[in-house]
Scaffold this active site. Sequence first.
Site, PDB file in Angstrom:
ATOM      1  N   SER A  44       0.681  -1.063   0.051  1.00 41.36           N
ATOM      2  CA  SER A  44       0.119   0.189  -0.004  1.00 41.36           C
ATOM      3  C   SER A  44       0.789   1.231  -0.069  1.00 41.36           C
ATOM      4  CB  SER A  44      -0.958  -0.004   1.336  1.00 41.36           C
ATOM      5  OG  SER A  44      -0.247   0.056   2.211  1.00 41.36           O
ATOM      6  N   GLU A  89      11.424  -8.550  -3.783  1.00 43.74           N
ATOM      7  CA  GLU A  89      11.771  -7.052  -2.959  1.00 43.74           C
ATOM      8  C   GLU A  89      13.073  -7.372  -2.559  1.00 43.74           C
ATOM      9  OE1 GLU A  89       7.633  -6.288  -1.294  1.00 43.74           O
ATOM     10  OE2 GLU A  89       8.911  -7.282   0.079  1.00 43.74           O
TER      11      GLU A  89
END
Length: 225
Positions: free
Chosen positions: A36, A109
């Site tokens: 988010s 990531e």
Amino acid sequence: MPDVNSMDQNQLKKAVARAAIAHIPHDCIVGVGTGSTANYFIDELAAIKGRIEGAVASSEASAARLKRAGIRVFDLNVVSEVPVYVDGADEIDRQLHMIKGGGGALTREKIVAAVAQKFVCIADATKLKDVLGAFPLPVEVIPMARSHVGRELLRLGGRPALRQGFTTDNGNLILDVHGLSIADPVGLESAIDQIVGVVTNGLFARRGADVLLLGAPDGVQTIVR
């Protein structure tokens, strides 16, 4: 520090996403995280897309959002350097060790973070912890090794739970490990990675953040490792 809960947490995420733009060099390829807070960063990046070459994404979801914003997405294998990687965290301590992977993109990531010259973590103040582990630690596992890895994680003091109905972008499973109080993030990261069948785990300690932009009601704070 003022109470973050009295503020709109999304506004704090937007503030740190906006502050991260100052760390983006001209004409570079930017590493972009997942989640988010990273989504807010993508929205901010869209406003300056004319002065960057493009981005490398840490998930299919982020790649799709970047493309919708008109930002060119590169395969990491064709990129010679990534000057900066911007991403959020599920937890971060004052040494800038992190738990990441709540969205399930921890392996990609970690790969982008390993390539990047600078890792800028953007987070609201609720994510800053004295000791990591209240947030369950995600561990990406090869499906056939799920039970073996689970038993080994029990031996390390955790309570692993299979993330139901979820498959990573790499086709693997996630075990979320509860009940940890992580006094030695670097050591535990290495120990879990040594378990056969583990792809990687969500501790970003050996390669932590270089800069933390922390959103609080009284403004964005900068913490440097």
